[in-house]
Scaffold this motif. Structure first.
Motif, PDB file in Angstrom:
ATOM      1  N   SER A   1       5.088  -4.634  -4.275  1.00  0.00           N
ATOM      2  CA  SER A   1       4.392  -4.733  -5.512  1.00  0.00           C
ATOM      3  C   SER A   1       5.348  -4.819  -6.768  1.00  0.00           C
ATOM      4  CB  SER A   1       3.561  -3.510  -5.854  1.00  0.00           C
ATOM      5  OG  SER A   1       2.664  -3.866  -7.060  1.00  0.00           O
ATOM      6  N   ASP A   2       5.424  -6.219  -7.287  1.00  0.00           N
ATOM      7  CA  ASP A   2       6.121  -6.433  -8.437  1.00  0.00           C
ATOM      8  C   ASP A   2       5.236  -7.286  -9.301  1.00  0.00           C
ATOM      9  OD1 ASP A   2       6.856  -9.299  -7.765  1.00  0.00           O
ATOM     10  OD2 ASP A   2       8.232  -8.467  -6.306  1.00  0.00           O
ATOM     11  N   VAL A   3       5.990  -7.739 -10.444  1.00  0.00           N
ATOM     12  CA  VAL A   3       5.505  -8.328 -11.367  1.00  0.00           C
ATOM     13  C   VAL A   3       5.368 -10.117 -11.228  1.00  0.00           C
ATOM     14  CG1 VAL A   3       5.666  -6.572 -13.286  1.00  0.00           C
ATOM     15  CG2 VAL A   3       7.210  -8.350 -13.062  1.00  0.00           C
ATOM     16  N   MET A   4       6.333 -10.353 -10.320  1.00  0.00           N
ATOM     17  CA  MET A   4       6.179 -11.835 -10.025  1.00  0.00           C
ATOM     18  C   MET A   4       5.633 -12.349  -8.697  1.00  0.00           C
ATOM     19  SD  MET A   4       7.945 -12.734 -12.343  1.00  0.00           S
ATOM     20  CE  MET A   4       8.158 -14.350 -12.123  1.00  0.00           C
ATOM     21  N   THR A   5       5.382 -11.433  -7.744  1.00  0.00           N
ATOM     22  CA  THR A   5       4.991 -11.871  -6.508  1.00  0.00           C
ATOM     23  C   THR A   5       3.435 -11.233  -6.157  1.00  0.00           C
ATOM     24  OG1 THR A   5       6.091 -10.244  -5.218  1.00  0.00           O
ATOM     25  CG2 THR A   5       6.934 -12.485  -5.468  1.00  0.00           C
ATOM     26  N   GLY A   6       3.237 -10.234  -7.213  1.00  0.00           N
ATOM     27  CA  GLY A   6       2.005  -9.432  -6.943  1.00  0.00           C
ATOM     28  C   GLY A   6       1.853  -8.467  -5.910  1.00  0.00           C
ATOM     29  N   THR A   7       1.035  -7.930  -5.441  1.00  0.00           N
ATOM     30  CA  THR A   7       0.657  -6.848  -4.381  1.00  0.00           C
ATOM     31  C   THR A   7       0.522  -7.134  -2.921  1.00  0.00           C
ATOM     32  OG1 THR A   7       0.339  -5.355  -6.113  1.00  0.00           O
ATOM     33  CG2 THR A   7      -0.014  -4.672  -4.144  1.00  0.00           C
ATOM     34  N   GLN A   8       1.272  -6.741  -2.008  1.00  0.00           N
ATOM     35  CA  GLN A   8       0.988  -6.936  -0.626  1.00  0.00           C
ATOM     36  C   GLN A   8       0.891  -5.597   0.021  1.00  0.00           C
ATOM     37  OE1 GLN A   8       4.457  -8.712  -1.782  1.00  0.00           O
ATOM     38  NE2 GLN A   8       2.746 -10.238  -2.617  1.00  0.00           N
ATOM     39  N   GLY A   9      -0.014  -5.422   1.044  1.00  0.00           N
ATOM     40  CA  GLY A   9      -0.335  -4.239   1.485  1.00  0.00           C
ATOM     41  C   GLY A   9      -1.482  -4.467   2.586  1.00  0.00           C
ATOM     42  N   THR A  10      -2.014  -3.383   3.090  1.00  0.00           N
ATOM     43  CA  THR A  10      -3.012  -3.210   4.289  1.00  0.00           C
ATOM     44  C   THR A  10      -4.092  -2.296   3.609  1.00  0.00           C
ATOM     45  OG1 THR A  10      -1.324  -3.658   5.948  1.00  0.00           O
ATOM     46  CG2 THR A  10      -3.621  -2.686   6.459  1.00  0.00           C
ATOM     47  N   LEU A  11      -5.541  -2.941   3.625  1.00  0.00           N
ATOM     48  CA  LEU A  11      -6.626  -2.194   3.168  1.00  0.00           C
ATOM     49  C   LEU A  11      -7.175  -1.435   4.317  1.00  0.00           C
ATOM     50  CD1 LEU A  11      -7.953  -4.835   0.607  1.00  0.00           C
ATOM     51  CD2 LEU A  11      -7.527  -2.237   0.041  1.00  0.00           C
ATOM     52  N   MET A  12      -7.294  -0.171   4.500  1.00  0.00           N
ATOM     53  CA  MET A  12      -7.740   0.558   5.571  1.00  0.00           C
ATOM     54  C   MET A  12      -9.316   1.041   5.379  1.00  0.00           C
ATOM     55  SD  MET A  12      -4.882   0.782   7.318  1.00  0.00           S
ATOM     56  CE  MET A  12      -3.164   1.103   7.091  1.00  0.00           C
ATOM     57  N   ARG A  13     -10.027   1.386   6.060  1.00  0.00           N
ATOM     58  CA  ARG A  13     -11.493   1.659   5.953  1.00  0.00           C
ATOM     59  C   ARG A  13     -11.917   2.716   6.873  1.00  0.00           C
ATOM     60  NH1 ARG A  13     -14.172  -4.123   6.872  1.00  0.00           N
ATOM     61  NH2 ARG A  13     -12.759  -4.909   8.406  1.00  0.00           N
ATOM     62  N   PRO A  14     -12.805   3.727   6.878  1.00  0.00           N
ATOM     63  CA  PRO A  14     -12.872   4.735   7.599  1.00  0.00           C
ATOM     64  C   PRO A  14     -13.654   4.129   8.974  1.00  0.00           C
ATOM     65  CG  PRO A  14     -14.791   4.484   6.033  1.00  0.00           C
ATOM     66  CD  PRO A  14     -13.665   3.443   5.592  1.00  0.00           C
ATOM     67  N   ALA A  15     -13.863   5.329   9.963  1.00  0.00           N
ATOM     68  CA  ALA A  15     -14.356   5.013  11.127  1.00  0.00           C
ATOM     69  C   ALA A  15     -13.832   4.168  12.013  1.00  0.00           C
ATOM     70  CB  ALA A  15     -15.831   4.532  10.974  1.00  0.00           C
ATOM     71  N   GLY A  16     -12.383   3.871  11.867  1.00  0.00           N
ATOM     72  CA  GLY A  16     -11.718   3.267  12.850  1.00  0.00           C
ATOM     73  C   GLY A  16     -11.896   1.974  12.808  1.00  0.00           C
ATOM     74  N   LYS A  17     -12.629   1.372  11.763  1.00  0.00           N
ATOM     75  CA  LYS A  17     -12.624  -0.192  11.489  1.00  0.00           C
ATOM     76  C   LYS A  17     -11.631  -0.795  11.157  1.00  0.00           C
ATOM     77  CE  LYS A  17     -16.371  -1.244   9.297  1.00  0.00           C
ATOM     78  NZ  LYS A  17     -17.474  -1.509   8.206  1.00  0.00           N
ATOM     79  N   ASN A  18     -11.487  -2.245  11.529  1.00  0.00           N
ATOM     80  CA  ASN A  18     -10.230  -3.013  11.588  1.00  0.00           C
ATOM     81  C   ASN A  18      -9.774  -2.923  10.112  1.00  0.00           C
ATOM     82  OD1 ASN A  18     -10.420  -3.564  14.288  1.00  0.00           O
ATOM     83  ND2 ASN A  18     -11.482  -5.471  13.797  1.00  0.00           N
ATOM     84  N   PRO A  19      -8.495  -2.812   9.800  1.00  0.00           N
ATOM     85  CA  PRO A  19      -7.852  -2.963   8.423  1.00  0.00           C
ATOM     86  C   PRO A  19      -7.972  -4.410   8.235  1.00  0.00           C
ATOM     87  CG  PRO A  19      -6.142  -2.615  10.145  1.00  0.00           C
ATOM     88  CD  PRO A  19      -7.412  -2.386  10.691  1.00  0.00           C
TER      89      PRO A  19
END
Length: 297
Positions: free
Chosen positions: A206-224
């Motif tokens: 995460s930085d002020v030029m390129t934004g934020t990259q990552g993975t969004l997790m959710r419960p119950a083992g559903k696909n991120p």
């Protein structure tokens, strides 16, 4: 003169609250309510952006979330430009009555529930019961009225107990308040950056030029979901986790969630990246702020 203005304001608030009670009594639409000491406006608008990938959404613009602005937002009506002229207020009252006799044109209302003093959020919940209540933070706010953080927590987390389902920021609500006001609620969930959150954003960069990259997790083992966000700081990106959670809970497909997340942009005056002169980059975080938001920026 001051007492007369205060009396007129109370009367106006009561009239529009009455109209909103009538609207809610006959509603066939979902309500997402957002409270919290900081981050309400950004989180509200991010949620609305994601939900628009599937639903017709109405959301109040700006942060007019008081006893008059909130009821007007439920009818998708703005505050008059001249608030001291009674004619625009009468016209707004006529428009709310007209709308009450027509089908509501939206599937989802995303509303910001603000407070300046103890008791305001519980009062709002007497006529507006959200299907999902999102609480962004319990940190110092309006301490001249609240006095202690314990009172702030009781006020802001009233939304969690007053909604059909609670979604609370794990990172910015202290453990003692989570245990006292949230953990005992049926169907409650947490969002945030922490591993303990049910809906979690795991940030890779995460930085002020390129934004934020990552993975969004959710419960119950559903696909991120892999996320490339145009949100330029971890504290701003938390709102994406809330928007992702609300969208998932309201049945959006992965494709709709991905499209909504890709459309997220900073709110004006809140960590907005602007091009300056001579190749300069300006970080606009000038909106009325709190100590916590200013330190994060």
């Amino acid at each position: 003169m001051r007492s007369m203005k205060a009396a007129l304001r109370r009367l106006t608030a009561q009239l529009f609250e009455f109209q909103t009670r009538r609207l809610m009594a006959r509603r066939q639409f979902k309500v997402v309510g957002v409270s919290g000491a900081v981050g309400k406006t950004t989180t509200k608008l991010l949620i609305a952006t994601v939900l628009r990938q599937k639903y017709r959404v109405v959301v109040q613009q700006g942060s007019f979330n008081d006893e008059i602005g909130l009821p007007l937002a439920c009818f998708d009506l703005p505050l008059p430009r001249n608030i001291f002229n009674p004619l625009p207020w009468l016209w707004l009252l006529v428009r709310t009555e007209w709308q009450l006799h027509r089908p509501y044109p939206y599937d989802v209302l995303v509303i910001e529930i603000g407070t300046d003093a103890p008791g305001e959020v519980p009062h709002t919940l007497t006529y507006l019961k959200p299907d999902i209540g999102v609480v962004t933070a319990v940190v110092p706010e309006h301490m001249e009225h609240f006095g202690t953080l314990d009172v702030v927590a009781q006020e802001e987390l009233a939304l969690a107990g007053g909604s059909h389902q609670a979604l609370v920021n794990y990172d910015d609500v202290a453990a003692k308040y989570r245990h006292k006001y949230v953990d005992g609620l049926a169907g409650h969930m947490y969002y945030g950056l922490s591993k303990e959150a049910d809906y979690r954003l795991a940030i890779d960069r995460s930085d002020v030029m390129t934004g934020t990259q990552g993975t969004l997790m959710r419960p119950a083992g559903k696909n991120p979901l892999v996320a490339h966000l145009k949100l330029y700081s971890p504290h701003s990106a938390k709102g994406a986790a809330a928007a992702f959670a609300v969208g998932d809970l309201m049945g959006l497909s992965d494709k709709q969630l991905e499209a909504g997340l890709a459309a997220l942009v900073p709110v004006k005056g809140r960590m907005q990246i602007l091009a300056g002169l001579n190749g300069a980059t300006i970080i606009d975080d000038t909106y009325n702020s709190s100590p916590e938001a200013a330190l994060a920026a």
